[in-house]
Enzyme design. Structure first.
Site, PDB file in Angstrom:
ATOM      1  N   GLU A 250       0.741  -1.316   0.242  1.00 41.97           N
ATOM      2  CA  GLU A 250      -0.376  -0.108   0.059  1.00 41.97           C
ATOM      3  C   GLU A 250       1.214   1.335   0.039  1.00 41.97           C
ATOM      4  OE1 GLU A 250      -2.800  -1.117  -0.222  1.00 41.97           O
ATOM      5  OE2 GLU A 250      -2.647  -3.354   0.604  1.00 41.97           O
ATOM      6  N   CYS A 284      -2.117   9.316   2.852  1.00 44.10           N
ATOM      7  CA  CYS A 284      -2.284   8.571   1.378  1.00 44.10           C
ATOM      8  C   CYS A 284      -2.872   9.243   0.395  1.00 44.10           C
ATOM      9  CB  CYS A 284      -1.875   7.645   0.780  1.00 44.10           C
ATOM     10  SG  CYS A 284      -3.329   6.433   1.757  1.00 44.10           S
TER      11      CYS A 284
HETATM   12  P1  NAD Z   1       8.185   5.055   4.320  1.00 43.18           P
HETATM   13  O1  NAD Z   1       8.157   4.246   3.030  1.00 43.18           O
HETATM   14  O2  NAD Z   1       9.499   6.362   4.654  1.00 43.18           O
HETATM   15  O3  NAD Z   1       8.568   3.903   5.354  1.00 43.18           O
HETATM   16  C1  NAD Z   1       7.088   2.681   5.988  1.00 43.18           C
HETATM   17  C2  NAD Z   1       8.053   1.741   6.712  1.00 43.18           C
HETATM   18  O4  NAD Z   1       9.061   1.016   5.923  1.00 43.18           O
HETATM   19  C3  NAD Z   1       8.840   2.172   7.918  1.00 43.18           C
HETATM   20  O5  NAD Z   1       8.431   1.179   9.131  1.00 43.18           O
HETATM   21  C4  NAD Z   1      10.185   2.216   7.345  1.00 43.18           C
HETATM   22  O6  NAD Z   1      10.818   2.105   8.538  1.00 43.18           O
HETATM   23  C5  NAD Z   1      10.348   1.186   6.618  1.00 43.18           C
HETATM   24  N1  NAD Z   1      11.275   0.694   5.694  1.00 43.18           N
HETATM   25  C6  NAD Z   1      12.035   1.698   5.393  1.00 43.18           C
HETATM   26  N2  NAD Z   1      13.140   1.156   4.603  1.00 43.18           N
HETATM   27  C7  NAD Z   1      13.151   0.330   4.582  1.00 43.18           C
HETATM   28  C8  NAD Z   1      13.799  -1.355   3.537  1.00 43.18           C
HETATM   29  N3  NAD Z   1      14.747  -0.820   3.111  1.00 43.18           N
HETATM   30  N4  NAD Z   1      12.456  -2.247   3.657  1.00 43.18           N
HETATM   31  C9  NAD Z   1      11.882  -2.454   4.449  1.00 43.18           C
HETATM   32  N5  NAD Z   1      10.998  -1.591   5.226  1.00 43.18           N
HETATM   33  C10 NAD Z   1      11.823  -0.470   5.252  1.00 43.18           C
HETATM   34  O7  NAD Z   1       6.112   5.316   4.674  1.00 43.18           O
HETATM   35  P2  NAD Z   1       6.275   6.785   5.923  1.00 43.18           P
HETATM   36  O8  NAD Z   1       6.895   8.113   5.864  1.00 43.18           O
HETATM   37  O9  NAD Z   1       5.907   6.400   7.420  1.00 43.18           O
HETATM   38  O10 NAD Z   1       4.874   7.045   4.947  1.00 43.18           O
HETATM   39  C11 NAD Z   1       3.906   8.045   4.691  1.00 43.18           C
HETATM   40  C12 NAD Z   1       4.012   7.400   3.093  1.00 43.18           C
HETATM   41  O11 NAD Z   1       3.041   5.897   3.436  1.00 43.18           O
HETATM   42  C13 NAD Z   1       3.509   7.585   2.476  1.00 43.18           C
HETATM   43  O12 NAD Z   1       4.107   7.557   0.778  1.00 43.18           O
HETATM   44  C14 NAD Z   1       2.268   7.812   2.048  1.00 43.18           C
HETATM   45  O13 NAD Z   1       1.196   8.224   0.953  1.00 43.18           O
HETATM   46  C15 NAD Z   1       2.356   6.208   2.252  1.00 43.18           C
HETATM   47  N6  NAD Z   1       0.915   5.703   2.987  1.00 43.18           N
HETATM   48  C16 NAD Z   1       0.144   4.716   1.971  1.00 43.18           C
HETATM   49  C17 NAD Z   1      -0.902   4.714   2.353  1.00 43.18           C
HETATM   50  C18 NAD Z   1      -1.724   2.862   2.049  1.00 43.18           C
HETATM   51  O14 NAD Z   1      -2.516   2.516   2.082  1.00 43.18           O
HETATM   52  N7  NAD Z   1      -1.407   3.546  -0.097  1.00 43.18           N
HETATM   53  C19 NAD Z   1      -1.774   4.672   3.822  1.00 43.18           C
HETATM   54  C20 NAD Z   1      -0.439   5.402   4.364  1.00 43.18           C
HETATM   55  C21 NAD Z   1       0.831   6.017   3.350  1.00 43.18           C
END
Ligand code: NAD
Length: 494
Positions: A250, A284
Site C-alpha cells: 500500500e 496517502c
Molecule cells: P516510508 O516508506 O518512509 O516507511 C514505511 C516503513 O518502511 C517504515 O516502517 C520504515 O522503517 C520501513 N522501511 C524503510 N526502508 C525499508 C526497507 N528498505 N525495507 C523494509 N522496510 C523499510 O513511509 P512513511 O514515511 O512512514 O509513510 C508515508 C508514506 O506512506 C507516504 O508515501 C504515504 O502515501 C504512504 N501511505 C500509504 C497508505 C496506503 O494505504 N496506500 C497509507 C498510509 C501511508
C-alpha cells in the site's frame, strides 16, 4: 513513556546492548522526548523464528477459537482508546480529536473483519464441479506475515493488515515506523494483556535497515507493507527471488479532485479543504491536485484560499485542525517543493512556510499553487509531497481533466464534485484509481470497502475489507465419494 523492549514470544525483551538506539521525539514539541529506543537486529530473526514456531498451533485452532482471542483484543482496544489516542498524538503530533478516531478504528476493524470480511473467505461447495464430483473452495493461512508500518496512521494501518492475518491463522511480526515506536509498543502491551499464545504476535523496533532485514527473513511468507512508493519498490526488488512471499504494497498517492461547473460549491470547498489539509496533508489519500471548471474557478479558488488561511495549526492538546509534519526532513521537503513549484512556473497563491509556535515543533502553514500549464513531466505536478500543499488546475474539457487525473503515475483516489451522474460514470471508466468518490473528498475511507490503488500506489492487493484475501490461499478440492466404476476407465488403459 517507559521503554519496554521488543515483544517476542509473548513477552517484552528489552535491548540492553544493541546495535544502536534512536530517539522518539514528539514532532509537536521538540522538548518532549517520548522514548529512547535501543534496537537489536538479531531480535528480528528471533521474532521471525518465534512466529514460525507458533504458526502451526495457531493455524490449527478453529476460526471460532481465534475469534475468541480477537474479541478479547477488541474489548481491550476499545477500553484503551483514550490512552491510545494520547500516544498517537504525542508520536505523530496529530490533534487528539483526530487521534481518537484512529484509536477507535482498531476495535471497529475487528468487528468488520469478523462480521463482514471473513465472508470473503468462507468455505464454498460447488456441486458438479466435475460431472458428479463436488468441488470445495477453502482458504488456508499462509504462515508468517511481516507487517511494516507507516508513521501517519501508526496504529490503524498496521492493524488493518494484522487483524485479517491473525483471524485467517497466520502469525505476525510487526515493525512500526521508527517515527512512532511508542504506538507500536502500546499495541504490543495490549496484545500482552489479551494473552495470545506466545509467538502469534511479535513486535520489533527499528528503522529502514530493520525493515529490510525483516522482509528478507527466510521464515517470512508474506509482506504487508504500508509506506512510500520508493520503499515499496525497494522491498519488491529485494525479495524478487523469494518466490514464496506474497507482497501487499500500500503506497503513496497524488490524488486529484475534479470540481465541475454544476457542483454544490459549499460542499466542494469544504470537502476539498478537509481532503487537502487534514493530518497536515500527511495521508496517502490527501487531495494534492484540484481541477476546476473555469466557470467556477475564481469563486472556488478565492473561497478555498480564504478558508485555508484560517485553519488553526497547533499542539495536539489544543483544539486545532492541523498538527505538525512528522520531522525536519519532511519540513525541508515541503519547503523545497514550494521552490520547485515556482521554478516550474506554478504561481504561489499561498506559500507554505515553517511556523514558529509556543511549542517548538515541525509546524508549517498550508500552501496553494496555481498551475498555468499542465505538464506530466513536472516534478512538482507528479511528486507526492506529503504536506499541506495543493495544486489548482483549470479545464473545461472533462477528458482533459481525466488526463490530468491519470498523469502522475500514482493511482489511489479521485473525487468528483458534480450533480451529473453521467460524468461520474465516465470517470468510473476512465480514472486509473482504486477509489473514486462522488461528491465526497479523497480522504476518509471506509474499512468496509477495499482500499488500494493502481500504478505507484499499490500492487493490486487492496487492503481494508479485502485484506483477508492476501492473508489466505484458496485451496480447491474435488471430493468424490462414488465407488470405482470400471466402465469409465480411459481408452487404452485395459
Ligand atoms: P516510508 O516508506 O518512509 O516507511 C514505511 C516503513 O518502511 C517504515 O516502517 C520504515 O522503517 C520501513 N522501511 C524503510 N526502508 C525499508 C526497507 N528498505 N525495507 C523494509 N522496510 C523499510 O513511509 P512513511 O514515511 O512512514 O509513510 C508515508 C508514506 O506512506 C507516504 O508515501 C504515504 O502515501 C504512504 N501511505 C500509504 C497508505 C496506503 O494505504 N496506500 C497509507 C498510509 C501511508
Amino acid at each position: 513513556i517507559k521503554y519496554k523492549g521488543d515483544f517476542i514470544n509473548g513477552r517484552f525483551v528489552p535491548v540492553s546492548k544493541g546495535d544502536g538506539e534512536f530517539k522518539d521525539i514528539s514532532p509537536a514539541d521538540l522538548s518532549d522526548l517520548v522514548m529512547t529506543v535501543p534496537f537489536k537486529n538479531d531480535h528480528i530473526d528471533e521474532a521471525c523464528v518465534a512466529a514460525k514456531k507458533a504458526y502451526m498451533g495457531w493455524a490449527m485452532l478453529s476460526v471460532d477459537e481465534r475469534r475468541g482471542y480477537l474479541m478479547r483484543l477488541k474489548e481491550l482496544f476499545d477500553s484503551h482508546a483514550e490512552q491510545m489516542a494520547q500516544v498517537i498524538s504525542r508520536d505523530t503530533g496529530k490533534p487528539t480529536w483526530e487521534a481518537l478516531t484512529e484509536a477507535k478504528a482498531l476495535g471497529a476493524k475487528i468487528d468488520i473483519t469478523l462480521n463482514q470480511s471473513l465472508n470473503l473467505v468462507a468455505e464454498e461447495r460447488i456441486p458438479n464441479a466435475l460431472p458428479q464430483v463436488e468441488g470445495v473452495i477453502r482458504y488456508r493461512s499462509r504462515g508468517v506475515m511481516a507487517v511494516v508500518g507507516p508513521f501517519n496512521f501508526p496504529a490503524h494501518l498496521p492493524n488493518g493488515h494484522i487483524i485479517p492475518a491473525l483471524i485467517a491463522g497466520n502469525t505476525v511480526v510487526f515493525k512500526p515506523s521508527e517515527q512512532t515506536p511508542a504506538v507500536g509498543q502500546f499495541m504490543a502491551e495490549i496484545y500482552e494483556k489479551a494473552q495470545f499464545p506466545p509467538g502469534v504476535f511479535n513486535l520489533v523496533q527499528g528503522a529502514g535497515a530493520a525493515g529490510g532485514r525483516l522482509v528478507a527473513n527466510e521464515h517470512v511468507d508474506g509482506i504487508l507493507f504500508t509506506g512510500s512508493y520508493e520503499v515499496g519498490l525497494k522491498i519488491k526488488q529485494e525479495t524478487l527471488n523469494h518466490y514464496w512471499k506474497i507482497l501487499a504494497l500500500e503506497m503513496g498517492g497524488k490524488n486529484a479532485t475534479v470540481v465541475w461547473d454544476d457542483a454544490d460549491m459549499d460542499k466542494a470547498i469544504y470537502e476539498s479543504l478537509v481532503g487537502s489539509y487534514m493530518t497536515a496533508g500527511q495521508r496517502c489519500s490527501c487531495t494534492s491536485r484540484i481541477i476546476l471548471h473555469p466557470k467556477i474557478a475564481d469563486e472556488f479558488t478565492e473561497r478555498f484560499y480564504q478558508a485555508a488561511k484560517k485553519l488553526s495549526i497547533g499542539h495536539w492538546t489544543e483544539n486545532t485542525f492541523m498538527g505538525p509534519l512528522i520531522n525536519e526532513a519532511a519540513v525541508e521537503k515541503y519547503i523545497r517543493f514550494q521552490e520547485i513549484a515556482n521554478r516550474e512556473n506554478c504561481e504561489s497563491l499561498m506559500r507554505g512556510k515553517a511556523l514558529d509556535l509556543k511549542h517548538k515543533g515541525y509546524y508549517v502553514t498550508p500552501s496553494i499553487h496555481l498551475v498555468n500549464k499542465f505538464d506530466p513531466n513536472s516534478v512538482y505536478q507528479k511528486s507526492e509531497i506529503f504536506g499541506p500543499n495543493v495544486a489548482i488546475y483549470q479545464s473545461d474539457n472533462f477528458d482533459e481533466a481525466m488526463n490530468i487525473v491519470n498523469s502522475s503515475g500514482y493511482g489511489l483516489v479521485m473525487a468528483l464534485f458534480s450533480k451529473n451522474k453521467e460524468l461520474y460514470e465516465q470517470a468510473l471508466l476512465k480514472a486509473r484509481v482504486g477509489l473514486l468518490n462522488w461528491n465526497r473528498t479523497t480522504n476518509g475511507s471506509s474499512s468496509r470497502l477495499p482500499f488500494g490503488g493502481m500504478g505507484k500506489s499499490g500492487n493490486d492487493r487492496p487492503s481494508a475489507h479485502f485484506a483477508i484475501q492476501y492473508c489466505t490461499v484458496p485451496v480447491a478440492s474435488l471430493e468424490d465419494a462414488t465407488p470405482f466404476d470400471p466402465t469409465k476407465i480411459l481408452p487404452g488403459m485395459n
